[in-house]
Design a protein around this motif. Structure first.
Motif, PDB file in Angstrom:
ATOM      1  N   ALA A   1      -1.243  -5.723  -4.856  1.00 57.59           N
ATOM      2  CA  ALA A   1      -1.228  -5.961  -3.411  1.00 57.59           C
ATOM      3  C   ALA A   1      -0.223  -5.015  -2.773  1.00 57.59           C
ATOM      4  O   ALA A   1       0.596  -4.424  -3.473  1.00 57.59           O
ATOM      5  CB  ALA A   1      -0.842  -7.413  -3.114  1.00 57.59           C
ATOM      6  N   VAL A   2      -0.301  -4.854  -1.449  1.00 54.38           N
ATOM      7  CA  VAL A   2       0.659  -3.992  -0.760  1.00 54.38           C
ATOM      8  C   VAL A   2       1.280  -4.720   0.416  1.00 54.38           C
ATOM      9  O   VAL A   2       0.649  -5.579   1.041  1.00 54.38           O
ATOM     10  CB  VAL A   2       0.015  -2.681  -0.237  1.00 54.38           C
ATOM     11  CG1 VAL A   2      -0.258  -1.710  -1.362  1.00 54.38           C
ATOM     12  CG2 VAL A   2      -1.240  -2.962   0.545  1.00 54.38           C
ATOM     13  N   VAL A   3       2.538  -4.379   0.700  1.00 56.39           N
ATOM     14  CA  VAL A   3       3.164  -4.794   1.949  1.00 56.39           C
ATOM     15  C   VAL A   3       3.188  -3.551   2.826  1.00 56.39           C
ATOM     16  O   VAL A   3       3.783  -2.534   2.462  1.00 56.39           O
ATOM     17  CB  VAL A   3       4.598  -5.322   1.723  1.00 56.39           C
ATOM     18  CG1 VAL A   3       5.279  -5.583   3.060  1.00 56.39           C
ATOM     19  CG2 VAL A   3       4.574  -6.578   0.882  1.00 56.39           C
TER      20      VAL A   3
ATOM     21  N   LEU B   1      -8.712   1.067   1.520  1.00 55.56           N
ATOM     22  CA  LEU B   1      -8.805   1.127   0.064  1.00 55.56           C
ATOM     23  C   LEU B   1      -9.148  -0.231  -0.529  1.00 55.56           C
ATOM     24  O   LEU B   1      -9.398  -0.343  -1.727  1.00 55.56           O
ATOM     25  CB  LEU B   1      -7.489   1.640  -0.540  1.00 55.56           C
ATOM     26  CG  LEU B   1      -7.080   3.056  -0.154  1.00 55.56           C
ATOM     27  CD1 LEU B   1      -5.717   3.393  -0.730  1.00 55.56           C
ATOM     28  CD2 LEU B   1      -8.119   4.051  -0.658  1.00 55.56           C
ATOM     29  N   GLY B   2      -9.117  -1.273   0.303  1.00 52.03           N
ATOM     30  CA  GLY B   2      -9.527  -2.592  -0.163  1.00 52.03           C
ATOM     31  C   GLY B   2      -8.459  -3.372  -0.900  1.00 52.03           C
ATOM     32  O   GLY B   2      -8.746  -4.400  -1.495  1.00 52.03           O
ATOM     33  N   LEU B   3      -7.208  -2.899  -0.869  1.00 50.81           N
ATOM     34  CA  LEU B   3      -6.141  -3.643  -1.541  1.00 50.81           C
ATOM     35  C   LEU B   3      -5.708  -4.831  -0.687  1.00 50.81           C
ATOM     36  O   LEU B   3      -5.557  -4.691   0.533  1.00 50.81           O
ATOM     37  CB  LEU B   3      -4.931  -2.738  -1.755  1.00 50.81           C
ATOM     38  CG  LEU B   3      -4.982  -1.748  -2.899  1.00 50.81           C
ATOM     39  CD1 LEU B   3      -3.895  -0.693  -2.737  1.00 50.81           C
ATOM     40  CD2 LEU B   3      -4.809  -2.480  -4.225  1.00 50.81           C
ATOM     41  N   PRO B   4      -5.496  -5.988  -1.308  1.00 44.50           N
ATOM     42  CA  PRO B   4      -4.954  -7.118  -0.551  1.00 44.50           C
ATOM     43  C   PRO B   4      -3.626  -6.723   0.077  1.00 44.50           C
ATOM     44  O   PRO B   4      -2.834  -6.040  -0.571  1.00 44.50           O
ATOM     45  CB  PRO B   4      -4.741  -8.201  -1.615  1.00 44.50           C
ATOM     46  CG  PRO B   4      -5.629  -7.815  -2.741  1.00 44.50           C
ATOM     47  CD  PRO B   4      -5.733  -6.320  -2.711  1.00 44.50           C
ATOM     48  N   ALA B   5      -3.407  -7.127   1.347  1.00 46.52           N
ATOM     49  CA  ALA B   5      -2.228  -6.611   2.033  1.00 46.52           C
ATOM     50  C   ALA B   5      -1.595  -7.641   2.950  1.00 46.52           C
ATOM     51  O   ALA B   5      -2.250  -8.576   3.414  1.00 46.52           O
ATOM     52  CB  ALA B   5      -2.600  -5.372   2.846  1.00 46.52           C
ATOM     53  N   VAL B   6      -0.289  -7.454   3.192  1.00 45.27           N
ATOM     54  CA  VAL B   6       0.452  -8.196   4.205  1.00 45.27           C
ATOM     55  C   VAL B   6       1.111  -7.142   5.077  1.00 45.27           C
ATOM     56  O   VAL B   6       1.613  -6.144   4.557  1.00 45.27           O
ATOM     57  CB  VAL B   6       1.547  -9.078   3.561  1.00 45.27           C
ATOM     58  CG1 VAL B   6       2.375  -9.771   4.622  1.00 45.27           C
ATOM     59  CG2 VAL B   6       0.940 -10.081   2.606  1.00 45.27           C
TER      60      VAL B   6
ATOM     61  N   LEU C   1      -6.538  -7.509  12.422  1.00 40.42           N
ATOM     62  CA  LEU C   1      -6.564  -6.750  11.162  1.00 40.42           C
ATOM     63  C   LEU C   1      -7.178  -7.552  10.013  1.00 40.42           C
ATOM     64  O   LEU C   1      -7.589  -6.992   9.007  1.00 40.42           O
ATOM     65  CB  LEU C   1      -5.152  -6.307  10.762  1.00 40.42           C
ATOM     66  CG  LEU C   1      -4.428  -5.320  11.667  1.00 40.42           C
ATOM     67  CD1 LEU C   1      -3.014  -5.066  11.157  1.00 40.42           C
ATOM     68  CD2 LEU C   1      -5.188  -3.998  11.745  1.00 40.42           C
ATOM     69  N   GLY C   2      -7.155  -8.868  10.139  1.00 42.53           N
ATOM     70  CA  GLY C   2      -7.691  -9.706   9.072  1.00 42.53           C
ATOM     71  C   GLY C   2      -6.749  -9.852   7.890  1.00 42.53           C
ATOM     72  O   GLY C   2      -7.169 -10.228   6.801  1.00 42.53           O
ATOM     73  N   VAL C   3      -5.478  -9.549   8.090  1.00 46.48           N
ATOM     74  CA  VAL C   3      -4.476  -9.751   7.035  1.00 46.48           C
ATOM     75  C   VAL C   3      -3.262 -10.432   7.665  1.00 46.48           C
ATOM     76  O   VAL C   3      -3.065 -10.329   8.881  1.00 46.48           O
ATOM     77  CB  VAL C   3      -4.029  -8.420   6.378  1.00 46.48           C
ATOM     78  CG1 VAL C   3      -5.201  -7.725   5.706  1.00 46.48           C
ATOM     79  CG2 VAL C   3      -3.357  -7.510   7.390  1.00 46.48           C
TER      80      VAL C   3
ATOM     81  N   LEU D   1       3.279 -13.709   0.653  1.00 51.78           N
ATOM     82  CA  LEU D   1       2.980 -13.091  -0.645  1.00 51.78           C
ATOM     83  C   LEU D   1       2.609 -14.135  -1.689  1.00 51.78           C
ATOM     84  O   LEU D   1       1.929 -13.835  -2.664  1.00 51.78           O
ATOM     85  CB  LEU D   1       4.195 -12.287  -1.137  1.00 51.78           C
ATOM     86  CG  LEU D   1       4.420 -10.952  -0.446  1.00 51.78           C
ATOM     87  CD1 LEU D   1       5.755 -10.354  -0.855  1.00 51.78           C
ATOM     88  CD2 LEU D   1       3.287  -9.987  -0.790  1.00 51.78           C
ATOM     89  N   ALA D   2       3.079 -15.380  -1.483  1.00 51.35           N
ATOM     90  CA  ALA D   2       2.802 -16.432  -2.452  1.00 51.35           C
ATOM     91  C   ALA D   2       1.368 -16.951  -2.333  1.00 51.35           C
ATOM     92  O   ALA D   2       0.805 -17.456  -3.295  1.00 51.35           O
ATOM     93  CB  ALA D   2       3.799 -17.572  -2.283  1.00 51.35           C
ATOM     94  N   THR D   3       0.782 -16.835  -1.135  1.00 52.95           N
ATOM     95  CA  THR D   3      -0.601 -17.315  -0.979  1.00 52.95           C
ATOM     96  C   THR D   3      -1.550 -16.310  -1.615  1.00 52.95           C
ATOM     97  O   THR D   3      -1.260 -15.123  -1.658  1.00 52.95           O
ATOM     98  CB  THR D   3      -0.980 -17.452   0.507  1.00 52.95           C
ATOM     99  OG1 THR D   3      -0.731 -16.183   1.130  1.00 52.95           O
ATOM    100  CG2 THR D   3      -0.177 -18.518   1.194  1.00 52.95           C
ATOM    101  N   PRO D   4      -2.668 -16.797  -2.133  1.00 49.66           N
ATOM    102  CA  PRO D   4      -3.624 -15.860  -2.713  1.00 49.66           C
ATOM    103  C   PRO D   4      -4.156 -14.930  -1.624  1.00 49.66           C
ATOM    104  O   PRO D   4      -4.613 -15.391  -0.572  1.00 49.66           O
ATOM    105  CB  PRO D   4      -4.736 -16.765  -3.271  1.00 49.66           C
ATOM    106  CG  PRO D   4      -4.362 -18.157  -2.968  1.00 49.66           C
ATOM    107  CD  PRO D   4      -3.109 -18.187  -2.164  1.00 49.66           C
ATOM    108  N   LEU D   5      -4.050 -13.638  -1.845  1.00 53.07           N
ATOM    109  CA  LEU D   5      -4.459 -12.682  -0.823  1.00 53.07           C
ATOM    110  C   LEU D   5      -5.850 -12.142  -1.154  1.00 53.07           C
ATOM    111  O   LEU D   5      -6.122 -11.750  -2.291  1.00 53.07           O
ATOM    112  CB  LEU D   5      -3.474 -11.518  -0.760  1.00 53.07           C
ATOM    113  CG  LEU D   5      -2.060 -11.860  -0.305  1.00 53.07           C
ATOM    114  CD1 LEU D   5      -1.118 -10.693  -0.554  1.00 53.07           C
ATOM    115  CD2 LEU D   5      -2.061 -12.221   1.174  1.00 53.07           C
TER     116      LEU D   5
END
Lengths: 671, 72
Positions: free
Chosen positions: A97-99, A120-125, A150-152, A172-176
């Protein structure tokens, strides 16, 4: 190769991605504290910072601080590392995942990079920083609306106060989930392929169209989530820049800052340095008293402990100088210096960005040369690396102190300036002069390959973030201790061996002769011991090397004694002082530099009867220490940074040849 | 055709087109797109580099690069 088992046990890897000057590194410090490691990405000399943290639910997380960049179209080695890590799913550091760190006061441009990463499709915050600054200028951001758009998840954080840290950790603790596809490409694979080919001219048109279309989308998003209220405040930055970038006051301020930094370094570092010197002497004596008289005791008390002391004694100066440089960088002032000096530096084949490495070279060339990584242009970077060791580093200072005392009378100029101090300052200026002059000469020979664009953002002025400053100074000082220190230690031990052992019984015989001669002359016990030590050193391998070197350095006014010191200086230049003390039989009662200076003043050349260290010799030696490449740690770091034995060896030979030539000229003119 | 180097410090203009592809892409990525308002914020004391204000950021480029940015 990672096995599935590995993947289960390894903590989740999350990467921090963002523009420079967004507070990304302070956020990293805030989240990981001191639980961080600094290394290199495999195969390249790009710094890799990782750190561990524990989420509120007990989950362990590894955080990776990627170099700051503006776009996934990579142009520098630093940027290429980020795209490699993010694009290549097989990369050892590919995050789960990325911040995305985004500056609220300049949201559109920050979202440009963020939107590329989201593609790129990486889960993000998204971590929204600098909101306080944005609001001061009337820009308000609706984080909930931005998150929805943004949907994140979007969390406002302030790395300075720690505000928002919990929210970010909770996110970050929630499933992204992977972010929704809402920008330009229907699938991540297509975008990845385009970025992989970004370097090819054929794709330039497509990339330009991509950029224009993307900014159009981002324009719409920012218009929706940000509101601008009129703000009457004139920006502090604009007011400060009026003075700091002024044709006259700008340069005057810079010189003043330079002067203040120097004063601070010398004034503040003196105390801890004295303490370290005393501590090392105490440790050596204590060990000598405690352990039996054997070779390993001498290895400890004469080789290892002074070797470590020789490294530690520089840490105060280096730490203070790097702290001050970090403050100048963090407040945004250093970027102004780069801006003001670019045109001057370019005349010499350097870049405005070379100012930071050259300035840092006054502390130690090793971290300074690493700081040249920010220079985009290959030739400008190479020349910076090659000339940085001319800057007079802190290891030269003790040598200059002893030699100026020998060469220059204690007098005052116009009743205020100490003549010795002025000569010392002239050495620093001469170092800078040779750095620039040799860059200019090298510029004529090193071809400029490829074109790069110089682009530098002038950040808004802000108060330094002390934690980030401390971390930066700590990391640089650690680089010195680990990278330079290791080499210094190994060479100290080799030199100890060379100075302690000689062929066959030569050393014992020489000692016996010296003892007999000294006793006949009714010398005191301490004097006898000191003469014995000198005789042993002369008969040792180091002594033989010094004698062997003498023909080469005779034209400079140096004898074999200086030859030994020159060899010893390859560990670290300041070893000169201690070696000269041993050679001149100061032995046990070597209390301070004054003893050595007095002894050197009395020394006579046995053949000519002239003083061995008359001003012409002292000046010639000073010039030699200023210009010669006498530092194996620098050699090693230049090899690593240029990835070339040829440049590193060329620098070693070139600088030493120049030193020989200039010393010779000085000696011939003065003697 | 006027370019960024023809501006006086403090003047604002609209970007028309950037003559150099490599530079153009990099500048566009920083938010300096055709149709955008760019302000020439400052010129370094020695005439180069120049400092542009793009949106809320201050970006410094060398004079030769600024001469590639056509404005109206």
């Amino acid at each position: 190769m990672a096995t599935p088992d590995d993947a289960l046990h390894r903590p989740r890897l999350v990467a921090l991605v963002g523009n420079p000057n967004t507070g990304k590194s302070s956020l990293f410090n805030l989240l990981t504290g001191l639980r961080q490691k600094v290394g290199n990405f495999p195969g390249v000399t790009v710094e890799r910072r990782t750190g561990d943290l524990t989420l509120p639910d007990g989950q362990a997380l590894q955080l990776l601080d990627l170099p700051g960049l503006y776009s996934l179209i990579a142009r520098s080695p630093d940027e290429a590392v980020v795209t490699d890590v993010l694009l290549d799913e097989g990369h050892a550091m590919h995050p789960q995942a990325v911040v995305l760190v985004a500056d609220a006061s300049n949201l559109k441009r920050n979202l440009y990079l963020a939107s590329q990463v989201l593609e790129l499709g990486l889960p993000a915050v998204v971590a929204l920083t600098l909101q306080d600054m944005a609001e001061r200028y009337g820009i308000y951001t609706d984080t909930a609306a931005l998150a929805q758009r943004l949907g994140v998840p979007v969390v406002a954080v302030n790395p300075r106060t720690g505000q928002g840290k919990e929210g970010l950790l909770a996110a970050l603790a929630t499933p992204l989930a992977p972010p929704p596809r809402q920008f330009l490409y229907a699938d991540a694979e297509a975008y990845r392929r385009l970025l992989a080919l970004a370097g090819q001219p054929a794709h330039k048109g497509q990339l330009a169209a991509d950029t224009i279309a993307r900014y159009k989308q981002l324009e719409a998003i920012t218009a929706q989530v940000q509101s601008q209220r009129p703000s009457l405040r004139q920006s502090i930055t604009q007011r400060l820049d009026k003075v700091l970038l002024h044709p006259l006051w700008g340069y005057a301020t810079f010189l003043l800052v330079l002067f203040a930094v120097f004063q601070a370094v010398f004034a503040l570092a003196a105390y801890p340095m004295d303490a370290i010197d005393a501590g090392v002497a105490w440790a050596s004596e204590a060990l000598q008293a405690l352990l039996p008289d054997a070779w390993y005791t001498r290895l400890l008390t004469e080789g290892l402990v002074p070797g470590i002391g020789g490294i530690l004694v520089f840490v105060p100066q280096i730490a203070i100088l790097f702290t001050l440089i970090a403050i100048l960088e963090d407040t945004g002032y250093m970027a102004r210096v780069v801006f003001m000096s670019d045109k001057i530096m370019r005349r010499f084949g350097l870049s405005g960005r070379s100012v930071v490495p050259l300035f840092s070279g006054l502390a130690c060339a090793v971290p300074a040369i690493m700081a040249a990584r920010t220079i985009e242009n290959r030739r400008e970077r190479l020349l910076t690396i090659l000339v940085t060791p001319f800057m007079s580093c802190s290891a030269r200072l003790p040598v200059f102190t002893v030699l100026t005392a020998l060469a220059v009378p204690e007098a005052r100029v116009w009743g205020i300036f100490s003549l010795q101090g002025l000569v010392l300052m002239a050495m620093y200026l001469a170092g800078s002069f040779f750095a620039l002059a040799s860059a200019w000469v090298l510029k004529q020979f090193v071809p400029a390959r490829g074109r790069t664009v110089f682009m530098l953002e002038l950040p808004w002025f802000k108060a330094p973030r002390w934690q980030a400053v401390a971390m930066e100074a700590f990391v640089k000082s650690r680089t010195f201790v680990l990278d330079a220190g290791r080499v210094i230690l190994v060479i100290s031990l080799v030199l100890w061996f060379l100075a302690s052992y000689g062929p066959g019984q030569a050393m014992d015989q020489a000692e016996a002769r010296a003892r007999t001669a000294a006793t006949l002359n009714r010398a005191t016990e301490a004097e006898v011991a000191a003469y014995a030590a000198t005789a042993r050193l002369e008969a040792s391998y180091a002594g033989l090397l010094g004698h062997a070197l003498e023909p080469a350095i005779r034209p400079l006014g140096f004898d074999w004694r200086i030859g030994i010191s020159l060899i010893a200086s390859f560990a670290a230049r300041e070893v000169f002082v201690g070696t000269m003390a041993t050679i001149h039989s100061i032995g046990q009662d070597f209390a301070d530099e004054q003893t050595l200076i007095d002894r050197l003043r009395q020394a006579r050349d046995p053949e000519t009867g002239q003083p061995s260290y008359r001003p012409s010799v002292a000046f010639s030696l000073m010039v030699f220490y200023l210009l010669a490449m006498q530092c194996m740690s620098t050699f090693a770091i230049v090899r690593r940074e240029t990835q070339s034995w040829a440049w590193a060896s060329g620098q070693l030979v070139g600088m030493t040849a120049l030193a020989w030539l200039c010393s010779w000229i000085v000696f011939v003119l003065l003697d | 055709m006027r370019t960024l180097v023809d501006l006086k410090p403090g003047e604002t203009a609209t970007v028309q087109h950037i003559a150099d592809d490599e530079l153009g892409l990099k500048l566009m990525e920083m938010g300096c797109l055709p149709g955008c308002q760019i302000r020439l914020n400052k010129v370094a004391p020695l005439g180069c580099p120049v400092c542009l204000q793009i949106d809320r950021s201050m970006l410094t480029i060398r004079r030769d690069a600024a001469a590639q940015v056509h404005i109206s």
